[in-house]
Design an enzyme around this catalytic site. Structure first.
Site, PDB file in Angstrom:
ATOM      1  N   THR A 230       0.811  -1.217   0.000  1.00 14.27           N
ATOM      2  CA  THR A 230       0.000   0.000   0.000  1.00 14.27           C
ATOM      3  C   THR A 230       0.846   1.270   0.000  1.00 14.27           C
ATOM      4  OG1 THR A 230      -1.513   1.263   1.429  1.00 14.27           O
ATOM      5  CG2 THR A 230      -0.094  -0.287   2.532  1.00 14.27           C
ATOM      6  N   ASP A 231       0.239   2.358  -0.447  1.00 17.92           N
ATOM      7  CA  ASP A 231       0.925   3.654  -0.392  1.00 17.92           C
ATOM      8  C   ASP A 231       1.018   4.188   1.041  1.00 17.92           C
ATOM      9  OD1 ASP A 231      -1.746   4.324   0.027  1.00 17.92           O
ATOM     10  OD2 ASP A 231      -1.845   5.829  -1.566  1.00 17.92           O
ATOM     11  N   GLU A 232       0.230   3.598   1.960  1.00 12.98           N
ATOM     12  CA  GLU A 232       0.213   4.127   3.328  1.00 12.98           C
ATOM     13  C   GLU A 232       1.549   3.962   4.033  1.00 12.98           C
ATOM     14  OE1 GLU A 232      -3.103   3.510   5.813  1.00 12.98           O
ATOM     15  OE2 GLU A 232      -4.544   3.555   4.155  1.00 12.98           O
TER      16      GLU A 232
ATOM     17  N   TYR B 208      -1.720  -0.351  11.121  1.00 17.21           N
ATOM     18  CA  TYR B 208      -1.880  -1.029   9.828  1.00 17.21           C
ATOM     19  C   TYR B 208      -0.703  -0.723   8.907  1.00 17.21           C
ATOM     20  CZ  TYR B 208      -3.227  -1.552   4.940  1.00 17.21           C
ATOM     21  OH  TYR B 208      -3.214  -1.854   3.600  1.00 17.21           O
TER      22      TYR B 208
ATOM     23  N   LYS C 289       2.283  -3.170   7.410  1.00 20.14           N
ATOM     24  CA  LYS C 289       2.537  -3.377   5.974  1.00 20.14           C
ATOM     25  C   LYS C 289       3.981  -2.974   5.637  1.00 20.14           C
ATOM     26  CE  LYS C 289       0.112  -4.528   3.063  1.00 20.14           C
ATOM     27  NZ  LYS C 289      -0.235  -5.887   2.543  1.00 20.14           N
TER      28      LYS C 289
HETATM   29  P1  NAD Z   1      -9.515  -7.315   2.485  1.00 22.02           P
HETATM   30  O1  NAD Z   1      -9.483  -7.030   3.946  1.00 22.02           O
HETATM   31  O2  NAD Z   1     -10.772  -7.075   1.723  1.00 22.02           O
HETATM   32  O3  NAD Z   1      -9.115  -8.854   2.219  1.00 22.02           O
HETATM   33  C1  NAD Z   1      -8.086  -9.488   2.916  1.00 22.02           C
HETATM   34  C2  NAD Z   1      -8.258 -10.992   2.717  1.00 22.02           C
HETATM   35  O4  NAD Z   1      -7.171 -11.642   3.387  1.00 22.02           O
HETATM   36  C3  NAD Z   1      -9.538 -11.550   3.338  1.00 22.02           C
HETATM   37  O5  NAD Z   1     -10.166 -12.425   2.422  1.00 22.02           O
HETATM   38  C4  NAD Z   1      -9.064 -12.294   4.565  1.00 22.02           C
HETATM   39  O6  NAD Z   1      -9.885 -13.404   4.896  1.00 22.02           O
HETATM   40  C5  NAD Z   1      -7.675 -12.734   4.143  1.00 22.02           C
HETATM   41  N1  NAD Z   1      -6.772 -12.966   5.261  1.00 22.02           N
HETATM   42  C6  NAD Z   1      -6.599 -12.187   6.355  1.00 22.02           C
HETATM   43  N2  NAD Z   1      -5.692 -12.739   7.179  1.00 22.02           N
HETATM   44  C7  NAD Z   1      -5.255 -13.887   6.576  1.00 22.02           C
HETATM   45  C8  NAD Z   1      -4.310 -14.879   6.892  1.00 22.02           C
HETATM   46  N3  NAD Z   1      -3.607 -14.816   8.049  1.00 22.02           N
HETATM   47  N4  NAD Z   1      -4.109 -15.900   6.047  1.00 22.02           N
HETATM   48  C9  NAD Z   1      -4.812 -15.973   4.884  1.00 22.02           C
HETATM   49  N5  NAD Z   1      -5.739 -15.076   4.529  1.00 22.02           N
HETATM   50  C10 NAD Z   1      -5.957 -14.035   5.359  1.00 22.02           C
HETATM   51  O7  NAD Z   1      -8.304  -6.511   1.863  1.00 22.02           O
HETATM   52  P2  NAD Z   1      -8.153  -5.868   0.416  1.00 22.02           P
HETATM   53  O8  NAD Z   1      -8.686  -4.498   0.447  1.00 22.02           O
HETATM   54  O9  NAD Z   1      -8.642  -6.833  -0.593  1.00 22.02           O
HETATM   55  O10 NAD Z   1      -6.567  -5.753   0.345  1.00 22.02           O
HETATM   56  C11 NAD Z   1      -5.776  -6.805  -0.204  1.00 22.02           C
HETATM   57  C12 NAD Z   1      -4.301  -6.418  -0.106  1.00 22.02           C
HETATM   58  O11 NAD Z   1      -4.085  -5.216  -0.829  1.00 22.02           O
HETATM   59  C13 NAD Z   1      -3.836  -6.131   1.325  1.00 22.02           C
HETATM   60  O12 NAD Z   1      -2.537  -6.633   1.468  1.00 22.02           O
HETATM   61  C14 NAD Z   1      -3.832  -4.616   1.433  1.00 22.02           C
HETATM   62  O13 NAD Z   1      -2.871  -4.173   2.352  1.00 22.02           O
HETATM   63  C15 NAD Z   1      -3.477  -4.242   0.016  1.00 22.02           C
HETATM   64  N6  NAD Z   1      -3.976  -2.931  -0.454  1.00 22.02           N
HETATM   65  C16 NAD Z   1      -5.298  -2.605  -0.316  1.00 22.02           C
HETATM   66  C17 NAD Z   1      -5.751  -1.396  -0.822  1.00 22.02           C
HETATM   67  C18 NAD Z   1      -7.206  -0.990  -0.716  1.00 22.02           C
HETATM   68  O14 NAD Z   1      -7.548   0.151  -1.040  1.00 22.02           O
HETATM   69  N7  NAD Z   1      -8.123  -1.873  -0.295  1.00 22.02           N
HETATM   70  C19 NAD Z   1      -4.869  -0.533  -1.467  1.00 22.02           C
HETATM   71  C20 NAD Z   1      -3.521  -0.901  -1.579  1.00 22.02           C
HETATM   72  C21 NAD Z   1      -3.108  -2.118  -1.082  1.00 22.02           C
HETATM   73  O1  DAU Z   2      -4.191   3.923   0.557  1.00 22.91           O
HETATM   74  C1  DAU Z   2      -4.408   2.555   0.485  1.00 22.91           C
HETATM   75  C2  DAU Z   2      -5.235   2.113   1.672  1.00 22.91           C
HETATM   76  O2  DAU Z   2      -6.561   2.562   1.449  1.00 22.91           O
HETATM   77  C3  DAU Z   2      -5.193   0.598   1.886  1.00 22.91           C
HETATM   78  O3  DAU Z   2      -3.889   0.218   2.190  1.00 22.91           O
HETATM   79  C4  DAU Z   2      -6.138   0.194   3.015  1.00 22.91           C
HETATM   80  O4  DAU Z   2      -6.160  -1.215   3.127  1.00 22.91           O
HETATM   81  C5  DAU Z   2      -7.525   0.698   2.676  1.00 22.91           C
HETATM   82  O5  DAU Z   2      -8.417   0.383   3.738  1.00 22.91           O
HETATM   83  C6  DAU Z   2      -7.502   2.208   2.447  1.00 22.91           C
HETATM   84  O6  DAU Z   2      -7.200   2.913   3.677  1.00 22.91           O
HETATM   85  P1  DAU Z   2      -7.945   4.269   4.089  1.00 22.91           P
HETATM   86  O7  DAU Z   2      -7.869   4.430   5.550  1.00 22.91           O
HETATM   87  O8  DAU Z   2      -7.504   5.404   3.227  1.00 22.91           O
HETATM   88  O9  DAU Z   2      -9.460   3.878   3.612  1.00 22.91           O
HETATM   89  P2  DAU Z   2     -10.877   4.106   4.320  1.00 22.91           P
HETATM   90  O10 DAU Z   2     -11.912   3.739   3.301  1.00 22.91           O
HETATM   91  O11 DAU Z   2     -10.966   3.460   5.650  1.00 22.91           O
HETATM   92  O12 DAU Z   2     -10.925   5.672   4.528  1.00 22.91           O
HETATM   93  C7  DAU Z   2     -10.769   6.558   3.426  1.00 22.91           C
HETATM   94  C8  DAU Z   2     -10.784   7.970   3.969  1.00 22.91           C
HETATM   95  O13 DAU Z   2     -12.113   8.255   4.443  1.00 22.91           O
HETATM   96  C9  DAU Z   2      -9.881   8.179   5.161  1.00 22.91           C
HETATM   97  O14 DAU Z   2      -9.317   9.471   5.097  1.00 22.91           O
HETATM   98  C10 DAU Z   2     -10.790   8.065   6.372  1.00 22.91           C
HETATM   99  C11 DAU Z   2     -12.113   8.569   5.843  1.00 22.91           C
HETATM  100  N1  DAU Z   2     -13.327   7.938   6.422  1.00 22.91           N
HETATM  101  C12 DAU Z   2     -13.384   6.584   6.455  1.00 22.91           C
HETATM  102  C13 DAU Z   2     -14.491   5.953   6.970  1.00 22.91           C
HETATM  103  C14 DAU Z   2     -14.572   4.444   7.039  1.00 22.91           C
HETATM  104  C15 DAU Z   2     -14.368   8.729   6.844  1.00 22.91           C
HETATM  105  O15 DAU Z   2     -14.323   9.972   6.767  1.00 22.91           O
HETATM  106  N2  DAU Z   2     -15.489   8.116   7.335  1.00 22.91           N
HETATM  107  C16 DAU Z   2     -15.592   6.759   7.440  1.00 22.91           C
HETATM  108  O16 DAU Z   2     -16.625   6.243   7.941  1.00 22.91           O
END
Ligand code: NAD
Ligand code: DAU
Length: 352
Positions: free
Chosen positions: A132-134, A158, A162
């Site tokens: 992730t970019d975080e 988190y 990562k």
């Molecule tokens: P998600 O939470 O929707 O899915 C995570 C999956 O991993 C789930 O199906 C969960 O059951 C599984 N999991 C959790 N712990 C596990 C373990 N110990 N062993 C096997 N499986 C396990 O997450 P996502 O949003 O699909 O993100 C997927 C990946 O991409 C993550 O590594 C996250 O850090 C990264 N990522 C997410 C975003 C985003 O915006 N969602 C952006 C950039 C990177």
């Molecule tokens: O940047 C990549 C990341 O994006 C991934 O690595 C994470 O797995 C993914 O969850 C996401 O993280 P964020 O914290 O940016 O996403 P989230 O949807 O939780 O929140 C997006 C923005 O909105 C953040 O600034 C917090 C805000 N927010 C979020 C929620 C859930 C609100 O204002 N209200 C809310 O209820």
């Protein structure tokens, strides 16, 4: 044959469906099915023998070793993680367990398997880590977007977990020669996104006449990418990425949170107007800010564009419209997530 971990989650499930639309190479999907794992998202593949689902933990070295020996994958793509920042604030331990310790055990299992491969397979093998970019921390308004050389400055449990996993992956390349690739992507949105994250939460709450919670002043900025574009970027990095390199993935779509909420509300006003004739944005409620809330993320995606020729296919306008449409058309998926019925899907539909 490739392995995907965390393939029942939001991005992993989208990745698997997209992969199998483009080719017939089989996928073994290993997922622990935490609250975020939803096999109902993969119901279209229920009778598809190209998708083999295994319920398991990336940290279970016995299981992972057995599976590697049995299926002999040419690549392992690690999507598995705890992914929600707010949950990491309330309970960081599972984040350390899965994202750090789990990734470490997975790397160890893969290293042992990889070492035993014949020369050709060894050279062609890939371990792709989805990150992730975080990990880069937070930007001020005028700072340039994150490039791959930006220093790591994670601010939440988190992002720290990562960051630690990224470092472990890097170290396995430098120390053991494991052929690794790492991707650092910005915020994804699209179908099958768990409604704890901002965009799906706003859609689902709006339709349920609930408050739309905006943290703090709503002026924080995220850089949004349609999930299918993230999947195509991962495919491209797997295919052509330079070993040991990291690639930032993003769509040049910086938006404030309040703009996102207004955009979603306006689309709902158009596609599913409220019965009382009022606007969905009247449901917006400013609530307490997230502790340690990162102000701004922005991805400089020039490296992947220049070196691998990847570009996103969707603009934010087309992607967000598709997303809102998808949630309106898939109310059953949402209802099953909300009632918890999705967790029974496994017993009903799969032998795991
Ligand atoms: P998600 O939470 O929707 O899915 C995570 C999956 O991993 C789930 O199906 C969960 O059951 C599984 N999991 C959790 N712990 C596990 C373990 N110990 N062993 C096997 N499986 C396990 O997450 P996502 O949003 O699909 O993100 C997927 C990946 O991409 C993550 O590594 C996250 O850090 C990264 N990522 C997410 C975003 C985003 O915006 N969602 C952006 C950039 C990177
Ligand atoms: O940047 C990549 C990341 O994006 C991934 O690595 C994470 O797995 C993914 O969850 C996401 O993280 P964020 O914290 O940016 O996403 P989230 O949807 O939780 O929140 C997006 C923005 O909105 C953040 O600034 C917090 C805000 N927010 C979020 C929620 C859930 C609100 O204002 N209200 C809310 O209820």
């Amino acid at each position: 044959m490739i392995f995907v971990t965390g393939g029942a989650g939001f991005i992993g499930a989208n990745f698997i469906m997209n992969w199998l639309l483009q080719n017939d190479e089989h996928i073994v999907n290993i997922d622990a099915l935490t609250y975020a794992g939803n096999l109902e998202s993969l119901s279209s593949l229920q009778n598809d023998t190209r998708h083999i689902f295994i319920k398991g933990d990336i940290g279970d070295t016995t299981l992972i070793t057995e599976l590697l020996e049995k299926y002999q994958p040419r690549a392992v793509l690690n999507f598995a993680a705890e992914s929600h920042v707010d949950r990491s604030i309330h309970g960081p331990e599972t984040f350390i367990q899965t994202n750090v310790v789990g990734t470490f055990h997975l790397l160890e299992s893969v290293r042992i398997y990889w070492n035993k491969l014949k020369e050709d397979s060894k050279t062609n093998f890939r371990f792709l880590h989805v990150s992730t970019d975080e990990v880069y921390g937070s930007l001020n308004k005028n700072e340039p977007a994150f490039s791959e050389t930006h220093r790591y400055e994670p601010n939440s449990p988190y992002s720290a977990s990562k960051a630690a996993s990224d470092h472990l992956v890097r170290s396995y390349h430098h120390t053991y020669g494991l052929p690794v690739l790492t991707t650092n992507c910005s915020n994804n949105y699209g179908p099958y996104h768990f409604p704890e994250k901002l965009i799906p939460l706003v859609i689902v709450n709006a339709l349920a006449s609930k408050a739309l919670p905006v943290y703090g002043d709503g002026q924080q900025i995220r850089d949004w990418l349609f999930v299918k574009d993230h999947c195509s970027a991962i495919r491209r990095v797997l295919e052509a990425g330079q070993l040991g390199e990291t690639y930032n993935i993003g769509g040049w779509n910086e938006k404030t949170n309040i703009d996102i909420v207004h955009t979603v509300c306006a689309l709902l006003d158009e596609l599913r107007p409220r019965h009382d004739g009022k606007k969905y944005c009247e449901q917006i409620a400013f609530v307490a800010d997230r502790p340690g809330h990162d102000q701004r993320y922005a991805i400089d995606a020039q490296k992947i564009e220049r070196e691998l020729g990847w570009k996103p296919a969707e603009t934010f306008e087309t992607g967000i419209r598709k997303t809102v449409r998808w949630y309106l058309d898939n109310q059953n998926w949402v209802a099953n997530v909300q009632s918890g019925a999705y967790r029974e899907w496994v017993e009903k539909n799969y032998t795991v």
